[in-house]
Motif scaffolding. Structure first.
Motif, PDB file in Angstrom:
ATOM      1  N   LEU A  15       4.676   8.798  -3.744  1.00 30.72           N
ATOM      2  CA  LEU A  15       3.980   7.900  -2.764  1.00 30.72           C
ATOM      3  C   LEU A  15       2.771   7.698  -3.901  1.00 30.72           C
ATOM      4  N   ILE A  16       2.761   8.381  -4.759  1.00 34.63           N
ATOM      5  CA  ILE A  16       2.079   8.461  -5.901  1.00 34.63           C
ATOM      6  C   ILE A  16       2.516   7.428  -7.267  1.00 34.63           C
ATOM      7  N   MET A  17       3.304   7.992  -7.308  1.00 31.82           N
ATOM      8  CA  MET A  17       4.610   7.270  -8.646  1.00 31.82           C
ATOM      9  C   MET A  17       4.428   5.754  -7.707  1.00 31.82           C
ATOM     10  N   LEU A  18       5.637   5.374  -7.472  1.00 31.29           N
ATOM     11  CA  LEU A  18       5.619   3.842  -6.731  1.00 31.29           C
ATOM     12  C   LEU A  18       4.270   3.302  -6.784  1.00 31.29           C
ATOM     13  N   SER A  19       3.398   4.002  -5.850  1.00 29.33           N
ATOM     14  CA  SER A  19       2.470   3.002  -5.771  1.00 29.33           C
ATOM     15  C   SER A  19       1.152   2.564  -6.683  1.00 29.33           C
ATOM     16  N   LEU A  20       1.474   3.615  -7.250  1.00 28.38           N
ATOM     17  CA  LEU A  20       1.063   3.155  -8.875  1.00 28.38           C
ATOM     18  C   LEU A  20       2.007   2.476  -9.691  1.00 28.38           C
ATOM     19  N   ALA A  21       2.984   2.408  -9.604  1.00 30.53           N
ATOM     20  CA  ALA A  21       4.019   1.802 -10.555  1.00 30.53           C
ATOM     21  C   ALA A  21       3.776   0.737  -9.781  1.00 30.53           C
ATOM     22  N   ILE A  22       3.858  -0.007  -8.663  1.00 29.82           N
ATOM     23  CA  ILE A  22       3.511  -1.118  -7.739  1.00 29.82           C
ATOM     24  C   ILE A  22       2.466  -2.438  -8.104  1.00 29.82           C
ATOM     25  N   LEU A  23       1.110  -1.403  -8.416  1.00 32.02           N
ATOM     26  CA  LEU A  23      -0.156  -2.196  -8.064  1.00 32.02           C
ATOM     27  C   LEU A  23      -0.038  -1.957  -9.740  1.00 32.02           C
ATOM     28  N   VAL A  24       0.037  -1.685 -10.807  1.00 24.89           N
ATOM     29  CA  VAL A  24       0.098  -1.826 -12.385  1.00 24.89           C
ATOM     30  C   VAL A  24       0.352  -3.024 -12.844  1.00 24.89           C
ATOM     31  N   ASN A  25       1.639  -3.284 -11.876  1.00 26.78           N
ATOM     32  CA  ASN A  25       2.607  -4.584 -11.786  1.00 26.78           C
ATOM     33  C   ASN A  25       1.822  -5.372 -11.239  1.00 26.78           C
ATOM     34  N   TYR A  26       0.926  -5.492 -10.516  1.00 29.77           N
ATOM     35  CA  TYR A  26       0.846  -6.772  -9.487  1.00 29.77           C
ATOM     36  C   TYR A  26      -1.382  -6.366 -10.100  1.00 29.77           C
ATOM     37  N   TRP A  27      -1.739  -6.062 -10.781  1.00 36.20           N
ATOM     38  CA  TRP A  27      -3.181  -5.659 -11.016  1.00 36.20           C
ATOM     39  C   TRP A  27      -3.488  -7.135 -11.468  1.00 36.20           C
ATOM     40  N   ASP A  28      -3.281  -7.882 -12.503  1.00 34.10           N
ATOM     41  CA  ASP A  28      -3.748  -9.624 -12.743  1.00 34.10           C
ATOM     42  C   ASP A  28      -3.336 -10.401 -12.251  1.00 34.10           C
ATOM     43  N   THR A  29      -2.725 -10.549 -10.999  1.00 37.01           N
ATOM     44  CA  THR A  29      -2.577 -11.058  -9.819  1.00 37.01           C
ATOM     45  C   THR A  29      -3.316 -11.732  -8.771  1.00 37.01           C
ATOM     46  N   PRO A  30      -3.970 -12.771  -8.520  1.00 33.17           N
ATOM     47  CA  PRO A  30      -4.188 -12.765  -7.459  1.00 33.17           C
ATOM     48  C   PRO A  30      -4.063 -11.562  -5.721  1.00 33.17           C
ATOM     49  N   SER A  31      -2.408 -11.312  -5.948  1.00 28.66           N
ATOM     50  CA  SER A  31      -2.181 -11.050  -4.929  1.00 28.66           C
ATOM     51  C   SER A  31      -1.949  -9.425  -4.888  1.00 28.66           C
ATOM     52  N   ARG A  32      -2.996  -8.708  -5.935  1.00 29.30           N
ATOM     53  CA  ARG A  32      -3.079  -7.221  -6.024  1.00 29.30           C
ATOM     54  C   ARG A  32      -3.199  -6.860  -4.511  1.00 29.30           C
ATOM     55  N   ALA A  33      -4.126  -7.207  -3.627  1.00 26.74           N
ATOM     56  CA  ALA A  33      -4.696  -6.180  -2.131  1.00 26.74           C
ATOM     57  C   ALA A  33      -3.444  -6.855  -1.423  1.00 26.74           C
ATOM     58  N   THR A  34      -3.002  -7.910  -1.460  1.00 26.92           N
ATOM     59  CA  THR A  34      -1.633  -7.645  -0.529  1.00 26.92           C
ATOM     60  C   THR A  34      -0.903  -6.582  -1.036  1.00 26.92           C
ATOM     61  N   VAL A  35      -0.688  -7.216  -2.236  1.00 27.16           N
ATOM     62  CA  VAL A  35       0.406  -5.594  -2.899  1.00 27.16           C
ATOM     63  C   VAL A  35      -0.082  -4.570  -1.737  1.00 27.16           C
ATOM     64  N   GLY A  36      -0.892  -3.940  -2.007  1.00 27.35           N
ATOM     65  CA  GLY A  36      -1.658  -2.610  -1.380  1.00 27.35           C
ATOM     66  C   GLY A  36      -1.376  -2.879  -0.494  1.00 27.35           C
ATOM     67  N   TRP A  37      -1.523  -3.499   0.167  1.00 26.52           N
ATOM     68  CA  TRP A  37      -1.919  -3.312   1.961  1.00 26.52           C
ATOM     69  C   TRP A  37      -0.280  -2.993   2.422  1.00 26.52           C
ATOM     70  N   LEU A  38       0.934  -3.999   1.624  1.00 23.93           N
ATOM     71  CA  LEU A  38       1.886  -4.357   1.643  1.00 23.93           C
ATOM     72  C   LEU A  38       3.213  -2.452   1.389  1.00 23.93           C
ATOM     73  N   LEU A  39       2.504  -1.785   0.354  1.00 23.09           N
ATOM     74  CA  LEU A  39       1.921  -0.058  -0.089  1.00 23.09           C
ATOM     75  C   LEU A  39       2.237   1.197   0.932  1.00 23.09           C
ATOM     76  N   ALA A  40       0.605   0.660   1.788  1.00 20.09           N
ATOM     77  CA  ALA A  40       0.008   1.219   2.037  1.00 20.09           C
ATOM     78  C   ALA A  40       1.123   1.271   4.097  1.00 20.09           C
ATOM     79  N   GLY A  41       1.706   0.218   4.450  1.00 18.47           N
ATOM     80  CA  GLY A  41       2.476  -0.437   4.981  1.00 18.47           C
ATOM     81  C   GLY A  41       3.754   0.619   4.943  1.00 18.47           C
ATOM     82  N   GLY A  42       4.657   0.347   4.035  1.00 20.65           N
ATOM     83  CA  GLY A  42       5.969   0.725   3.311  1.00 20.65           C
ATOM     84  C   GLY A  42       5.527   2.301   3.678  1.00 20.65           C
ATOM     85  N   TRP A  43       4.825   2.969   3.172  1.00 25.59           N
ATOM     86  CA  TRP A  43       4.181   3.815   2.948  1.00 25.59           C
ATOM     87  C   TRP A  43       3.989   4.686   4.429  1.00 25.59           C
TER      88      TRP A  43
END
Length: 131
Positions: free
Chosen positions: A63-91
């Motif tokens: 959870l920590i490593m993958l979530s951080l990696a994905i959020l860092v990848n999408y940090w500068d995009t407008p869809s970072r909130a969507t990616v955060g919720w998708l990560l939470a749902g997947g985990w």
């Protein structure tokens, strides 16, 4: 002189002796069966504990490593909130799968000594029928 022979009780004594020997053999068999089932139960409980520890540790690390990696990848995009919720749902989905596996193993561990219980119940029923 043999008092049992004089009273004509040799047959009765022989039957009692045979019954005692048969009972001792039956008890020995039941103890062996209980030992085998105990070994199975112990193996299941160890596996349950190991799986629980592994699942907990892997969940935290993943959870920590993958979530951080994905959020860092999408940090500068407008869809970072969507990616955060998708990560939470997947985990959450993965957590539910692991939880279902643990519950399944725990239920199997709850059926401990089923064969021994059934055999002892049959033995008890036969004793009651004879009496």
């Amino acid at each position: 002189m043999n008092l049992i022979a004089l009273l004509g009780l040799e047959g009765l004594a022989a039957r009692w002796r045979a019954n005692v020997i048969e009972g001792a053999i039956a008890v020995e068999d039941r103890i062996e069966l209980a030992g085998m089932e105990w070994a199975d139960q112990k193996r299941r409980l160890v596996m349950l504990a190991v799986l629980g520890i592994i699942a907990g540790g892997l969940t935290v690390i993943a959870l920590i490593m993958l979530s951080l990696a994905i959020l860092v990848n999408y940090w500068d995009t407008p869809s970072r909130a969507t990616v955060g919720w998708l990560l939470a749902g997947g985990w959450m989905l993965l957590w539910v799968i692991v939880l279902i596996s643990l519950v399944t193993i725990a239920k199997r561990a709850g059926n401990a000594f089923a064969l021994t219980k059934r055999v002892l119940a049959q033995d008890w029923q036969q004793v009651k029928d004879r009496l």
